[in-house]
Design a protein around this motif. Sequence first.
Motif, PDB file in Angstrom:
ATOM      1  N   ARG A 264      66.023  32.665  56.795  1.00  0.00           N
ATOM      2  CA  ARG A 264      65.547  33.366  57.973  1.00  0.00           C
ATOM      3  C   ARG A 264      66.096  32.716  59.243  1.00  0.00           C
ATOM      4  N   VAL A 265      66.125  31.375  59.236  1.00  0.00           N
ATOM      5  CA  VAL A 265      66.663  30.656  60.396  1.00  0.00           C
ATOM      6  C   VAL A 265      68.142  30.982  60.560  1.00  0.00           C
ATOM      7  N   ARG A 266      68.849  31.043  59.418  1.00  0.00           N
ATOM      8  CA  ARG A 266      70.282  31.358  59.475  1.00  0.00           C
ATOM      9  C   ARG A 266      70.517  32.718  60.127  1.00  0.00           C
ATOM     10  N   LYS A 267      69.731  33.687  59.682  1.00  0.00           N
ATOM     11  CA  LYS A 267      69.870  35.036  60.243  1.00  0.00           C
ATOM     12  C   LYS A 267      69.582  35.044  61.738  1.00  0.00           C
ATOM     13  N   ALA A 268      68.515  34.334  62.091  1.00  0.00           N
ATOM     14  CA  ALA A 268      68.126  34.304  63.496  1.00  0.00           C
ATOM     15  C   ALA A 268      69.230  33.691  64.346  1.00  0.00           C
ATOM     16  N   LEU A 269      69.771  32.561  63.873  1.00  0.00           N
ATOM     17  CA  LEU A 269      70.802  31.893  64.667  1.00  0.00           C
ATOM     18  C   LEU A 269      72.094  32.700  64.711  1.00  0.00           C
ATOM     19  N   ALA A 270      72.338  33.456  63.637  1.00  0.00           N
ATOM     20  CA  ALA A 270      73.542  34.282  63.620  1.00  0.00           C
ATOM     21  C   ALA A 270      73.471  35.342  64.717  1.00  0.00           C
ATOM     22  N   SER A 271      72.269  35.711  65.108  1.00  0.00           N
ATOM     23  CA  SER A 271      72.141  36.756  66.110  1.00  0.00           C
ATOM     24  C   SER A 271      72.208  36.200  67.537  1.00  0.00           C
ATOM     25  N   VAL A 272      72.282  34.858  67.639  1.00  0.00           N
ATOM     26  CA  VAL A 272      72.411  34.272  68.974  1.00  0.00           C
ATOM     27  C   VAL A 272      73.885  34.329  69.377  1.00  0.00           C
TER      28      VAL A 272
ATOM     29  N   ILE B  59      77.792  27.387  61.443  1.00  0.00           N
ATOM     30  CA  ILE B  59      77.675  28.704  62.078  1.00  0.00           C
ATOM     31  C   ILE B  59      77.852  28.619  63.594  1.00  0.00           C
ATOM     32  N   ALA B  60      78.235  27.425  64.089  1.00  0.00           N
ATOM     33  CA  ALA B  60      78.312  27.247  65.540  1.00  0.00           C
ATOM     34  C   ALA B  60      79.556  27.897  66.120  1.00  0.00           C
ATOM     35  N   ASP B  61      79.506  28.157  67.409  1.00  0.00           N
ATOM     36  CA  ASP B  61      80.689  28.663  68.110  1.00  0.00           C
ATOM     37  C   ASP B  61      81.526  27.520  68.646  1.00  0.00           C
ATOM     38  N   VAL B  62      80.843  26.436  68.999  1.00  0.00           N
ATOM     39  CA  VAL B  62      81.550  25.233  69.417  1.00  0.00           C
ATOM     40  C   VAL B  62      80.886  24.034  68.746  1.00  0.00           C
ATOM     41  N   ILE B  63      81.711  23.144  68.178  1.00  0.00           N
ATOM     42  CA  ILE B  63      81.164  21.911  67.600  1.00  0.00           C
ATOM     43  C   ILE B  63      81.702  20.738  68.407  1.00  0.00           C
TER      44      ILE B  63
END
Lengths: 887, 161
Positions: free
Chosen positions: A628-636, A652-656
Amino acid sequence: MEDITLTINGKKISCQEGTSILNVAEKYGIKIPTLCHHHDLEPFGACRLCLVEEEKTGRLMASCVAPVAQDMTILTDSPRVTKHRRNIVRLMMAEHPESCLVCSKGNRCQLRQIAAQLGVGETDLYPIPNYKRLEQANPFIIRDLSKCILCGKCIRADHELVVVGAIDYNLRGFRSRPATVHDLPLKDSSCTFCGTCVSMCPTGALASKNTKYVGTPEREGLSVCGFCGVGCSLTMGVAGEQVIEVNPSHRQDTVNGATLCVRGHFAHDFLNAGERLIRPMIRKDGELISASWDEALEIVADRLLNIKRTSGPQSVALLGSSKCTNEENYLFQKIARVLLGTNNIDNGGYSSGQRLLRLIDEKTDGGCRIHPLEQLEKAETIFVLGANPDQSAPVVGYYLKRASRKGVTLIVADPRQTELADFASVWLSLLPQSDLELINGIAALLYQKKAYDPSFIDRFTEGFGEYGDGLSSLDLERVTGVTGLDLDILEETAGLLNGKKIAFVVGHGILQQRYGMQSIEALFNLSLMTGSLGHAGAGIYGLARENNQIGAWDMGTAPHALPGRQPLNDVLNSDTARRDWERAWQAKLLPDQGVNVVRMIEEAEKGNLKALYILGENPLRSLPQPERVRKALASVDFVVVQDIFPTETAEIADVILPGAAFSEKGGSFTNMEGRIQTFLPVAPPPGEAKPDWESLFLLAAKIGYTGGNDSLEKIRAEIAELVPMYVELDSQRDVAWVKETSKRKLFDPGGKGGMIPFSSVVSTGDEVYDDIYPFTAILGSVRYHLGSGTRTGYSDRIEELGLKGEVEISPEDGINSGLRDGDMVRVLSPHGSLERAIRLEKRLRKGLIFVPLAVNANDAMNLIGLTELCRPESPGWKTCRVKLEKL
Amino acid sequence: MRPEKIDWGRLASIIEKHRDEKSRLIPLLQDIQETFGYIPPKSIESVAEAMNLFPSQVQGVVSFYAGFSLKPKGKYVLRCCRGTACHVKGSRSILRVVEKELGINEGDTSPDYQFTLETVACLGACFLAPTMMVNRDYFGKLSPTKVTSILSEYRKDKEEQ
């Protein structure tokens, strides 16, 4: 004790009666060689090297065990003494294998050092090497007993300091050696691999296994352990650019003394893991690719500002780290509040009940912030609730077990029969989540007997009458029903607490449970009633899971608090704190409380969260319902992860942004005692990774910040200047304590803060259990991992251990469900499931299941519901109802 | 004594008897040794629990004293003296004869739990050298033939049973 005078090496010395000659000599800078003596251990007199001569009588005696006496004339290195010492060393060497060349103790071998000092080269004796068993069938310790000189330091450290008792001398004469029960390998014995014996061994008989470098490290540096909230002081040995070994530091005033635990000692090999992040990464066309720091920070600054402009500051959230330093957390929340204009900032400490500890801080107005662990050994009575420090914070466990051995009454309330329960005078095997009723029940029994502290109550508290009424109307029958405990054992416990100042030690069993808040409130009442607050060796000790969980909160990485635990929103005091900070930072601060980490996920699900900046946390592994957390963060829209490993979240980050581990940067951590420890880097960060404060500063500059903070010293100075709790923090000293600023009468007799209020007695609701889920699963720590196991999971040694994390069940339930040791089961809760092997554990009561955390990528979190956000912000993640399916 | 299944109830009652004594560990261990013929390794944990010691400490004491054994012993315990006087008088050969006769080595117990063979540093009867003991009986001025006849006595004893 009388003062007496004696002469050592012609020097007149006066000292107190009762100490040993060795101690007095050491105090006056006279060096006496010894192999078996250690200042934290009882004198033992095994090696005889410390012998000295009494000139008048000509007697030779071992100075470590010989007490001083009036008019003694001691010679510590007369020709006779030296001759005997040399003979002792010669005999030891004649029995010692000639393997110095390949021995990992290298130049630190004390036998070798002493032989060199005494000029013993060839022994001129017929060598009879004492070949004994070599044991290395575990990932941590090599035991080569042929190098053992029988000083007994390992045995005594095991018995006196860590109180495990895995080894003792066995056999006698030439065959004598330290051995485990039934001579089992360490792996199958009660050994916890704390490694205290390894650090203490004067020769190469005990050595760390799996070191990439054998021999003496090139240099050593002091640091502070990066795992749990105890904050052990470390000496890290470095070769090249890598930390190759970890030992307790040689300082004597540290929280851990000569001890460590398996994590601190051995799991720091994660620092050298090949998976470490070494350069910034940005996502382009769905792929993460390497980028320069400038490029990556440019993107972060641009996107954050853009999102703030288009969707408002409320759409940006930041998750600070309970593992990063005070300075970094301070800077991080400053970026959030001043540059991004949001209070949406939290840290991983949420799950460890930070909100609950805040309650105590509020009630005492900041009066109970310092809890030195050493005082536990001098406590009148210790009451441990919902804590299993032997696994979660082992050094606290050592303190408690030592206290128990010294005769301090220890009461343990835990549904499971933990190791600590064996040391307790009373073990209260209550049902899960019934601590609140237990605490109230005991308080009611004490109230009945008038066993409270009337003068304390009169002088420092208010509202006792109402509280007492609440206690007298408490239904004790319901208490016994809910807790599953007999009235007799409650009476016995109340009897033990009667008239005592109590040190309460609370762990996740309370801090993470559904009724955590109410339990803490009840416990606070009980501590007021017994006058246990403001008293050394008493009060409420909250176990901190992460090394800087307390510091992160103190620095204001919290949605509700400014640095120094000052309230963001305090209308009663006309928001003084916020106004002060606005002046100091020259910025307008939002008065509204931000969202905590759980609400961040919920806001993301609703589409309200557009940008999330995660510093040194791994919510995809540490929060419940990872999918659920993965899905939520994917929508950010935009997720930044700053970490040392490519964690589940980083993927799943955009910048590391690659960070430095604690040993690779300077900073300070605040431990669970309230001790602030500063440290310097001992090794450089790998690749292009930067200390987090540095990259945060660079980011702040890109966002347009011009207010200084460009060095660690400047950030630290700003904290010391602006945060009253941290006035002692400066670069000059490496240990300071937080300040208790309370104006309540108890802490400041002339203060205007008034009385501390009792709160009213509340009860748990009646639980109605669904028959579909017949068991209560308790989630708990194992000593080999910390938290969700992200870092410990990268430790080769822990990996080699191959923990399967067997789910434990009582033999009765096991047999009824047709399960045997090793059977695979699926554990299902309303929220998810996991598959593991099962183990029948006779120490577990019927109806309970124990699920170890951190192993298997922390899949235990599948079972818990994220929104099970119970009444005021108690995480409620400790237990859940489950059923079992045999696979 | 052939190791029988350990009567845990009996063990528990022995432990209880000593629980409140002062200097209790060694008398308790002696009592167990007397009753069972050895200290069953599995009893170490319960002894430790009752004495409030670590199991490793109990085992340390058991292994320190030659009088305690963690292994079951034979019905007859032979102790061949290997002291100086006996050595001069040929005790090494005596030991070899015993080993050959019984088919076991020093420190071992015969598979039928009739004999255990041990050596001791001195039996304190040097004027009778070479000597040995069988349980509590002394035998002195041994010769190979004498050893054979002594052992056959004990074997006969076995056959009679």
